[in-house]
Design an enzyme around this catalytic site. Sequence first.
Site, PDB file in Angstrom:
ATOM      1  N   TYR A  11       0.828  -1.222   0.000  1.00  0.00           N
ATOM      2  CA  TYR A  11       0.000   0.000   0.000  1.00  0.00           C
ATOM      3  C   TYR A  11       0.865   1.277   0.000  1.00  0.00           C
ATOM      4  O   TYR A  11       0.849   2.039  -0.975  1.00  0.00           O
ATOM      5  CB  TYR A  11      -0.931  -0.060   1.214  1.00  0.00           C
ATOM      6  CG  TYR A  11      -1.774   1.171   1.462  1.00  0.00           C
ATOM      7  CD1 TYR A  11      -2.386   1.861   0.416  1.00  0.00           C
ATOM      8  CD2 TYR A  11      -1.975   1.621   2.768  1.00  0.00           C
ATOM      9  CE1 TYR A  11      -3.173   2.974   0.663  1.00  0.00           C
ATOM     10  CE2 TYR A  11      -2.765   2.730   3.022  1.00  0.00           C
ATOM     11  CZ  TYR A  11      -3.358   3.407   1.967  1.00  0.00           C
ATOM     12  OH  TYR A  11      -4.131   4.508   2.206  1.00  0.00           O
ATOM     13  N   ILE A  12       1.621   1.502   1.053  1.00  0.00           N
ATOM     14  CA  ILE A  12       2.389   2.762   1.121  1.00  0.00           C
ATOM     15  C   ILE A  12       3.594   2.694   0.172  1.00  0.00           C
ATOM     16  O   ILE A  12       3.958   3.681  -0.464  1.00  0.00           O
ATOM     17  CB  ILE A  12       2.794   3.073   2.576  1.00  0.00           C
ATOM     18  CG1 ILE A  12       1.538   3.061   3.462  1.00  0.00           C
ATOM     19  CG2 ILE A  12       3.488   4.443   2.679  1.00  0.00           C
ATOM     20  CD1 ILE A  12       1.796   3.171   4.950  1.00  0.00           C
ATOM     21  N   ASP A  31       9.789  -7.296  -3.747  1.00  0.00           N
ATOM     22  CA  ASP A  31       8.579  -7.601  -2.976  1.00  0.00           C
ATOM     23  C   ASP A  31       8.323  -9.111  -3.121  1.00  0.00           C
ATOM     24  O   ASP A  31       8.483  -9.652  -4.213  1.00  0.00           O
ATOM     25  CB  ASP A  31       7.383  -6.809  -3.544  1.00  0.00           C
ATOM     26  CG  ASP A  31       6.230  -6.696  -2.555  1.00  0.00           C
ATOM     27  OD1 ASP A  31       5.841  -5.559  -2.224  1.00  0.00           O
ATOM     28  OD2 ASP A  31       5.721  -7.750  -2.113  1.00  0.00           O
ATOM     29  N   THR A  35       1.765  -9.892   0.665  1.00  0.00           N
ATOM     30  CA  THR A  35       0.605  -9.015   0.891  1.00  0.00           C
ATOM     31  C   THR A  35       0.494  -7.944  -0.197  1.00  0.00           C
ATOM     32  O   THR A  35      -0.538  -7.305  -0.328  1.00  0.00           O
ATOM     33  CB  THR A  35       0.665  -8.316   2.274  1.00  0.00           C
ATOM     34  OG1 THR A  35       1.908  -7.625   2.373  1.00  0.00           O
ATOM     35  CG2 THR A  35       0.540  -9.302   3.423  1.00  0.00           C
ATOM     36  N   PHE A  73       9.821  -0.955   3.282  1.00  0.00           N
ATOM     37  CA  PHE A  73       8.420  -1.135   3.707  1.00  0.00           C
ATOM     38  C   PHE A  73       8.100  -2.609   3.952  1.00  0.00           C
ATOM     39  O   PHE A  73       6.946  -2.930   4.269  1.00  0.00           O
ATOM     40  CB  PHE A  73       7.455  -0.684   2.592  1.00  0.00           C
ATOM     41  CG  PHE A  73       7.531   0.758   2.206  1.00  0.00           C
ATOM     42  CD1 PHE A  73       6.853   1.720   2.940  1.00  0.00           C
ATOM     43  CD2 PHE A  73       8.249   1.158   1.091  1.00  0.00           C
ATOM     44  CE1 PHE A  73       6.894   3.057   2.564  1.00  0.00           C
ATOM     45  CE2 PHE A  73       8.299   2.494   0.706  1.00  0.00           C
ATOM     46  CZ  PHE A  73       7.619   3.438   1.452  1.00  0.00           C
ATOM     47  N   ASN A  92       9.735 -11.964  10.121  1.00  0.00           N
ATOM     48  CA  ASN A  92       9.739 -11.113   8.926  1.00  0.00           C
ATOM     49  C   ASN A  92      10.296  -9.703   9.236  1.00  0.00           C
ATOM     50  O   ASN A  92      11.171  -9.208   8.536  1.00  0.00           O
ATOM     51  CB  ASN A  92       8.318 -11.010   8.354  1.00  0.00           C
ATOM     52  CG  ASN A  92       8.322 -10.467   6.939  1.00  0.00           C
ATOM     53  OD1 ASN A  92       9.316 -10.550   6.217  1.00  0.00           O
ATOM     54  ND2 ASN A  92       7.211  -9.882   6.545  1.00  0.00           N
ATOM     55  N   THR A 117       5.889   3.337  13.123  1.00  0.00           N
ATOM     56  CA  THR A 117       4.456   3.473  13.379  1.00  0.00           C
ATOM     57  C   THR A 117       4.163   4.160  14.703  1.00  0.00           C
ATOM     58  O   THR A 117       4.971   4.098  15.636  1.00  0.00           O
ATOM     59  CB  THR A 117       3.809   2.062  13.404  1.00  0.00           C
ATOM     60  OG1 THR A 117       2.489   2.157  13.931  1.00  0.00           O
ATOM     61  CG2 THR A 117       4.567   1.103  14.300  1.00  0.00           C
ATOM     62  N   TYR A 141       3.421  -6.086  16.963  1.00  0.00           N
ATOM     63  CA  TYR A 141       3.738  -5.285  15.773  1.00  0.00           C
ATOM     64  C   TYR A 141       4.543  -4.044  16.167  1.00  0.00           C
ATOM     65  O   TYR A 141       5.634  -3.796  15.635  1.00  0.00           O
ATOM     66  CB  TYR A 141       2.437  -4.895  15.053  1.00  0.00           C
ATOM     67  CG  TYR A 141       2.617  -3.814  14.032  1.00  0.00           C
ATOM     68  CD1 TYR A 141       3.425  -4.027  12.921  1.00  0.00           C
ATOM     69  CD2 TYR A 141       1.996  -2.568  14.182  1.00  0.00           C
ATOM     70  CE1 TYR A 141       3.612  -3.017  11.984  1.00  0.00           C
ATOM     71  CE2 TYR A 141       2.179  -1.571  13.244  1.00  0.00           C
ATOM     72  CZ  TYR A 141       2.990  -1.800  12.158  1.00  0.00           C
ATOM     73  OH  TYR A 141       3.180  -0.806  11.245  1.00  0.00           O
TER      74      TYR A 141
HETATM   75  N1  UFG Z   1     -12.561   0.559  13.958  1.00  0.00           N
HETATM   76  C1  UFG Z   1     -13.921   0.294  14.108  1.00  0.00           C
HETATM   77  N2  UFG Z   1     -14.483  -0.564  13.209  1.00  0.00           N
HETATM   78  C2  UFG Z   1     -13.790  -1.177  12.201  1.00  0.00           C
HETATM   79  C3  UFG Z   1     -12.414  -0.883  12.071  1.00  0.00           C
HETATM   80  C4  UFG Z   1     -11.823  -0.021  12.958  1.00  0.00           C
HETATM   81  O1  UFG Z   1     -14.567   0.809  14.997  1.00  0.00           O
HETATM   82  O2  UFG Z   1     -14.374  -1.952  11.437  1.00  0.00           O
HETATM   83  C5  UFG Z   1     -11.932   1.521  14.879  1.00  0.00           C
HETATM   84  C6  UFG Z   1     -10.783   0.923  15.650  1.00  0.00           C
HETATM   85  O3  UFG Z   1     -11.220   0.243  16.808  1.00  0.00           O
HETATM   86  C7  UFG Z   1      -9.956   2.177  15.943  1.00  0.00           C
HETATM   87  C8  UFG Z   1     -10.189   3.060  14.729  1.00  0.00           C
HETATM   88  O4  UFG Z   1     -11.371   2.547  14.111  1.00  0.00           O
HETATM   89  O5  UFG Z   1     -10.477   2.808  17.067  1.00  0.00           O
HETATM   90  C9  UFG Z   1      -9.068   3.010  13.726  1.00  0.00           C
HETATM   91  O6  UFG Z   1      -8.753   1.643  13.468  1.00  0.00           O
HETATM   92  P1  UFG Z   1      -7.776   1.181  12.318  1.00  0.00           P
HETATM   93  O7  UFG Z   1      -7.722  -0.327  12.381  1.00  0.00           O
HETATM   94  O8  UFG Z   1      -8.162   1.794  11.031  1.00  0.00           O
HETATM   95  O9  UFG Z   1      -6.396   1.808  12.726  1.00  0.00           O
HETATM   96  P2  UFG Z   1      -5.566   1.680  14.089  1.00  0.00           P
HETATM   97  O10 UFG Z   1      -5.645   3.015  14.734  1.00  0.00           O
HETATM   98  O11 UFG Z   1      -5.924   0.503  14.891  1.00  0.00           O
HETATM   99  O12 UFG Z   1      -4.154   1.310  13.487  1.00  0.00           O
HETATM  100  C10 UFG Z   1      -3.280   2.269  13.023  1.00  0.00           C
HETATM  101  C11 UFG Z   1      -2.371   1.665  11.972  1.00  0.00           C
HETATM  102  C12 UFG Z   1      -1.528   0.572  12.571  1.00  0.00           C
HETATM  103  C13 UFG Z   1      -0.825   1.112  13.770  1.00  0.00           C
HETATM  104  C14 UFG Z   1      -1.798   1.715  14.745  1.00  0.00           C
HETATM  105  C15 UFG Z   1      -1.125   2.379  15.911  1.00  0.00           C
HETATM  106  O13 UFG Z   1      -3.141   1.159  10.916  1.00  0.00           O
HETATM  107  O14 UFG Z   1      -0.600   0.131  11.629  1.00  0.00           O
HETATM  108  O15 UFG Z   1      -2.552   2.730  14.110  1.00  0.00           O
HETATM  109  O16 UFG Z   1      -1.928   2.272  17.040  1.00  0.00           O
HETATM  110  F1  UFG Z   1      -0.161   0.117  14.391  1.00  0.00           F
END
Ligand code: UFG
Length: 324
Positions: A11-12, A31, A35, A73, A92, A117, A141
């Site tokens: 992605y990024i 790559d 994924t 990445f 990995n 991150t 992670y």
């Molecule tokens: N969420 C929902 N419903 C969903 C998906 C997500 O409510 O179907 C909420 C999650 O609980 C969270 C927010 O939306 O509160 C954002 O969730 P994401 O999964 O989109 O992103 P995160 O904040 O969990 O993760 C991001 C990055 C990770 C990184 C992390 C750091 O994608 O790579 O921030 O905390 F590790």
Amino acid sequence: MKVLVLGGAGYIGSHTVYELIDKGYDVVIVDNLSTGHIEAVHKDAKFYKGDIRDKEFLNNVLKTEKIDAVIHFAANSLVAESMTNPLKYYDNNLCGTKVLLDAMVENNIDKIVFSSTAAVYGNPKNIPILEDDETKPLNTYGETKLSMEKMFKWVSNAYNMRYVSLRYFNACGAHISGKIGEAHNPESHLIPTVLKSLISDNTIKIFGDDYNTKDGTCVRDYIHVTDLANAHILALEYLAKGNESNIFNLGNGVGFSVKEIIDASEKVAGKEVPVEVTKRRVGDPDTLIASSAKAKELLGWKPEFTDVSKIIETAYKWHKNNRF
Ligand code: UFG
């Protein structure tokens, strides 16, 4: 400058390759396509399919291509998976980086920019988060990314090498052309999940509405993938000018709750989506918002996508026409 992009089909990574080629860089991609997607590989980049843990393969690419700098990445990045299969992440993310560093030292490659991150901070004590705030990851992670940063620190101390670590907050959006975008399988991130639900009329789940935030749902700092891509190029230029190794947060500095993201997505799509509030997901901090003042000052970085609706529009365009 000839740049090796490890994970350039992801992605990024794929968005960074598009920006590099646009700015005239010579790009080589490695790559393993575990994924990443072959369809996301830019036609003007040279592509090698292989794994960074394969030292012979990696050495061969570095020797053949005469690389000036690396952007790394190639790592696994699913928080939930990292808790049920931690050794996959150590193997990995950490073992892969160890092989890479060996190969870089052997081939005298002295510049690397890599993905870190916001997960390195865990549950932050202060908002916005600064780079030298406490790092206390809540998941494997984040722990492996923090260990990668430390590996780079000690290795660059011992050898002729400098690095920039970029700590992304919530990467989102898609290339404005609509050619590449976020294509995780399975998808767990909020914006693509909401948009896919809007497209297919499925219910979206909110993971908890009892957080200590404005509306009870988690608050995150959403940053467009092309703005992240451009930060990598600025970081390369920063290193090429002879600057010292450094760590930068990358975010917009503004927090949006899960409910606000769902509302904004519904406006972009012009329709509503059924919503169900379920229990909290394990390990979600209440609020994550970056201070990116350091990246702005030292890299000259300025995010272009500051309006969350515009960010969602780019993602929506991609998801409506997603071909891979
Ligand atoms: N969420 C929902 N419903 C969903 C998906 C997500 O409510 O179907 C909420 C999650 O609980 C969270 C927010 O939306 O509160 C954002 O969730 P994401 O999964 O989109 O992103 P995160 O904040 O969990 O993760 C991001 C990055 C990770 C990184 C992390 C750091 O994608 O790579 O921030 O905390 F590790």
